[in-house]
Design a protein around this motif. Structure first.
Motif, PDB file in Angstrom:
ATOM      1  N   ARG A 190      -9.739   5.535 -11.823  1.00  0.00           N
ATOM      2  CA  ARG A 190      -9.378   5.144 -10.343  1.00  0.00           C
ATOM      3  C   ARG A 190      -8.046   4.040 -10.505  1.00  0.00           C
ATOM      4  NH1 ARG A 190     -14.057   5.188  -6.001  1.00  0.00           N
ATOM      5  NH2 ARG A 190     -15.013   7.139  -6.690  1.00  0.00           N
ATOM      6  N   LEU A 191      -8.233   3.167 -11.510  1.00  0.00           N
ATOM      7  CA  LEU A 191      -7.112   2.306 -11.655  1.00  0.00           C
ATOM      8  C   LEU A 191      -5.647   3.091 -11.978  1.00  0.00           C
ATOM      9  CD1 LEU A 191      -8.530  -0.791 -13.711  1.00  0.00           C
ATOM     10  CD2 LEU A 191      -7.462  -0.655 -11.508  1.00  0.00           C
ATOM     11  N   HIS A 192      -5.652   3.936 -13.048  1.00  0.00           N
ATOM     12  CA  HIS A 192      -4.520   4.689 -13.256  1.00  0.00           C
ATOM     13  C   HIS A 192      -4.172   5.770 -12.190  1.00  0.00           C
ATOM     14  CE1 HIS A 192      -4.021   3.487 -17.525  1.00  0.00           C
ATOM     15  NE2 HIS A 192      -5.444   3.552 -17.506  1.00  0.00           N
ATOM     16  N   GLN A 193      -5.184   6.161 -11.568  1.00  0.00           N
ATOM     17  CA  GLN A 193      -4.645   6.949 -10.213  1.00  0.00           C
ATOM     18  C   GLN A 193      -3.986   6.195  -9.154  1.00  0.00           C
ATOM     19  OE1 GLN A 193      -8.495   8.706  -8.818  1.00  0.00           O
ATOM     20  NE2 GLN A 193      -8.319  10.471 -10.504  1.00  0.00           N
ATOM     21  N   GLU A 194      -4.316   5.054  -9.018  1.00  0.00           N
ATOM     22  CA  GLU A 194      -3.707   3.931  -7.890  1.00  0.00           C
ATOM     23  C   GLU A 194      -2.454   3.590  -8.588  1.00  0.00           C
ATOM     24  OE1 GLU A 194      -4.648   3.009  -5.058  1.00  0.00           O
ATOM     25  OE2 GLU A 194      -6.036   4.488  -5.048  1.00  0.00           O
ATOM     26  N   VAL A 195      -2.362   3.400  -9.902  1.00  0.00           N
ATOM     27  CA  VAL A 195      -0.994   3.154 -10.334  1.00  0.00           C
ATOM     28  C   VAL A 195       0.010   4.054 -10.006  1.00  0.00           C
ATOM     29  CG1 VAL A 195       0.348   2.798 -12.580  1.00  0.00           C
ATOM     30  CG2 VAL A 195      -1.857   1.640 -12.335  1.00  0.00           C
ATOM     31  N   ILE A 196      -0.336   5.319 -10.154  1.00  0.00           N
ATOM     32  CA  ILE A 196       0.488   6.699  -9.979  1.00  0.00           C
ATOM     33  C   ILE A 196       0.713   6.839  -8.255  1.00  0.00           C
ATOM     34  CG2 ILE A 196       0.663   8.991 -10.140  1.00  0.00           C
ATOM     35  CD1 ILE A 196      -1.125   9.034 -12.793  1.00  0.00           C
ATOM     36  N   ALA A 197      -0.433   6.721  -7.584  1.00  0.00           N
ATOM     37  CA  ALA A 197      -0.310   6.929  -6.152  1.00  0.00           C
ATOM     38  C   ALA A 197       0.763   5.880  -5.665  1.00  0.00           C
ATOM     39  CB  ALA A 197      -1.690   6.786  -5.564  1.00  0.00           C
ATOM     40  N   ARG A 198       0.698   4.626  -6.049  1.00  0.00           N
ATOM     41  CA  ARG A 198       1.296   3.324  -5.688  1.00  0.00           C
ATOM     42  C   ARG A 198       2.809   3.481  -6.236  1.00  0.00           C
ATOM     43  NH1 ARG A 198      -2.727  -1.494  -4.198  1.00  0.00           N
ATOM     44  NH2 ARG A 198      -4.285  -0.027  -3.774  1.00  0.00           N
ATOM     45  N   GLN A 199       2.977   4.321  -7.305  1.00  0.00           N
ATOM     46  CA  GLN A 199       4.361   4.259  -8.020  1.00  0.00           C
ATOM     47  C   GLN A 199       4.841   3.046  -8.532  1.00  0.00           C
ATOM     48  OE1 GLN A 199       7.147   6.087  -5.250  1.00  0.00           O
ATOM     49  NE2 GLN A 199       6.428   7.796  -5.143  1.00  0.00           N
TER      50      GLN A 199
END
Length: 367
Positions: A190-199
């Motif tokens: 989820r941390l990496h997903q948030e990094v991608i989602a928040r650019q």
């Protein structure tokens, strides 16, 4: 996110500087992840297929070059007078292409074996790849089915510890991952997903993350490498206490069958014991209380009891053996609540509290 053409060029560069006899698909994905600063899980199938394709193309070029060199040597030797002609080898030898494919398959199998579980689709893909790969005589003699069976047995084990164990996260980290309790491995995903989602990837170097306000509250930095997010997040991850773990376990259902099954008592027996509904085991227990309270044991032989006037409607005799009283009582108990008719109300029977032992070994509580 990188395109397929960019990934292909990067894989070619990795193959140029790596030894294909020791290189694994997992190592290639790891290097690509560091290069592009993102998780390569969704590109796994494309990377594996492209890797095998590039290796096979490279091996064909090497084989053609080796064949041309070998033919040139034979031609020169045949031109020399008195040179004996060597017979061609009839024994089948594994080519470099076959050895590289075997190495790649074995490494891929090790990656699956080290994981916590393997889906049926991945297991079928692994078996299909093994069966479609070229086999030498030595490989045909090995028991392939036994290898796949043993590996799949270990892969199907369901793990509840390690990275699969639930953990509790701090409120600051929960604001990012969206939950206060989840598996440790899910925190990283989820941390990496948030990094991608928040650019949050740095435009000049995607291996680094530019932290926003939520990420600064957790990591305390404005810029850090994406590959070390979990190392910095450890102080916000806590193991669950025993109380939290036990709270999720279902409550143990109390046994109500057999001797603990509640039964209804006849009016004669209910008048003697004072209750008309109780567990079967408590009937004998209450009878022993009554026998000892009224001192009904035979003084000459305490294995027998003397039946008084209140108990004669139940036992129909003046003296019985105490350990055989249940054969008289079975006619006065029933699981059916409609079998007996009562002419008065009775209090509800309460079970005695369980016995507890003190530190010195003595028993407290109970009756």
């Amino acid at each position: 996110m990188p395109s397929h053409s960019e990934l292909t060029e990067s894989i070619k560069k990795i193959l140029k500087v790596s030894d294909i006899n020791t290189l694994t698909a997992k190592q290639v994905r790891s290097k690509l992840g560091e290069e592009y600063g993102c998780n390569m899980t969704e590109y796994k199938k494309f990377i594996d297929d492209k890797l095998m394709e590039l290796i096979e193309d490279g091996e064909e070029d090497v084989n053609h070059e080796n064949e041309r060199t070998e033919n040139e040597k034979k031609r020169k030797l045949s031109n020399k007078p008195g040179t004996p002609v060597k017979k061609a080898k009839t024994e089948e030898q594994p080519s470099q292409k076959e050895l590289a494919a075997k190495k790649m398959f074995d490494n891929k199998k090790e990656i699956y074996t080290d994981s916590d579980e393997m889906s049926s689709e991945e297991e079928d893909e692994l078996a299909q790849e093994k069966n479609s790969r070229p086999k030498t005589k030595k490989q045909r003699s090995s028991n392939v089915n036994a290898v796949l069976q043993n590996s799949s047995r270990s892969c199907k084990r369901v793990s509840t510890g390690g990275s699969k164990a639930d953990v509790r996260v701090s409120p600051a980290l929960a604001k990012i991952v969206g939950a206060e309790r989840l598996p440790r491995s899910e925190v990283a995903v989820r941390l990496h997903q948030e990094v991608i989602a928040r650019q949050l990837h740095e435009s000049s170097d995607r291996m680094y993350v530019i932290c926003d306000e939520d990420f600064k509250a957790v990591f305390g930095q404005e810029r850090l490498r994406s590959s070390v997010l979990m190392n910095h997040a450890k102080r916000h991850i806590f193991k669950l206490s025993k109380e939290e773990i036990n709270a999720d376990k279902p409550a143990t259902k109390r046994r109500t069958g057999g001797y603990l099954k509640p039964v209804w008592l006849s009016p004669d027996l209910a008048d003697v014991l004072g209750f008309n509904h109780m567990p079967r085991s408590s009937v004998v227990k209450e009878m022993w209380k009554l026998i000892k309270g009224r001192n009904l044991q035979d003084p000459k032989n305490k294995k027998f009891m003397l039946v008084d006037d209140d108990l004669k409607p139940i036992f129909k005799t003046s003296r019985i053996q105490t350990f055989g009283m249940m054969k008289y009582l079975v006619n006065h108990i029933s699981p059916d609540d409609n079998e007996f008719q009562y002419y008065r109300t009775y209090p509800e029977y309460q079970l005695d509290p369980p016995e507890e032992k003190n530190s010195n070994g003595s028993v407290t509580g109970g009756s």
